[in-house]
Design a protein around this motif. Structure first.
Motif: not given
Length: 256
Positions: A202-212
């Motif tokens: 979840k933590k890494q996924l949130e970082k990715v979503l911040q870039n999209i």
């Protein structure tokens, strides 16, 4: 809509994920389908049932596209199944995560052989077929946003996709006189089995979503829709291009 009536498409690596979605989308629009994977299992059985349920013809061919002999045989066998082949979708691919200084030759070879060498010689076999029969053809390579943007710890993967970008552009010029089109589709962060580790973190996924900019992961159907367009006559004047399916990620990217 039956954009692919009486046409046959070979989709490599189509047991699951984006490949399966592409096969289903083209079948929905009238195409007969050649499925491919390392081995035929329940995933292939399920896809065959779905595609036959649409009234299309379908066959699963086992082949490891990282091996040149197998990919050449795959294309030849795909032609023989229904008597012709119109669309080649090079979807099979893989990645290996490692710090650059820890990458083994074995891991480098399997990534490059699957993502580039197999694609290269699969295209060559398809072109030879089209040329011998004086038939037009359509080729779509599944690339990645990482043909354009960095992906630390995945150097071999990025190298393979960067090479695919140049291969597409080079072949667009060389194959145009044969009436063969070629394009790349570059998915961004898409919910597929290859991204299972990301989806469960979840933590890494949130970082990715911040870039999209669109703030969501892509769906396999999002990618398949673009593939269907490029495979169709609606894209008759499109060749040598990469179509990014990334929610805006590529040009809104910061490595975390």
């Amino acid at each position: 809509m039956n954009r692919f009536q009486n046409k046959t498409a070979l989709v490599t690596g189509s047991s699951q994920g984006i490949g399966a979605a592409c096969a289903l989308r083209l079948a929905k629009e009238g195409a007969n389908i050649i499925l491919n994977g390392h081995q035929f299992d329940e995933r292939g059985e399920k896809l065959i049932a779905e595609i036959e349920g649409m009234g299309r013809k379908v066959k699963f061919l086992e082949a490891d596209v990282s091996k040149t002999k197998e990919v050449l045989k795959l294309v030849d066998d795909a032609v023989d199944v229904f008597g012709s082949l119109d669309i080649l979708i090079n979807n099979a691919g893989l990645e290996k995560k490692a710090d650059f200084w820890k990458v083994t030759e074995e891991d480098y070879d399997i990534v490059m052989d699957t993502n580039l060498k197999g694609v290269f010689f699969g295209i060559q076999a398809f072109v030879k077929y089209c040329k011998s029969k004086k038939r037009p053809g359509t080729i779509i390579n599944m690339s990645s946003v990482h043909e354009e943007i960095v992906f630390p710890h995945f150097a071999a993967y990025c190298a393979s996709k960067g090479a695919l970008k140049m291969l597409c552009r080079n072949l667009a010029t060389e194959l145009a006189p044969l009436n063969i089109r070629i394009n790349n589709v570059a998915p961004g962060a898409v919910s597929t089995p290859i991204n299972q580790d990301l989806l469960s973190n979840k933590k890494q996924l949130e970082k990715v979503l911040q870039n999209i900019p669109m703030k969501r992961m892509g769906k396999v159907e999002d990618v398949a829709a673009v593939v269907a367009f490029l495979a169709s006559d609606e894209a008759a004047y499109v060749t040598g291009s990469t179509y990014f399916v990334d929610g805006g990620l590529t040009y809104h990217y910061e490595e975390q």
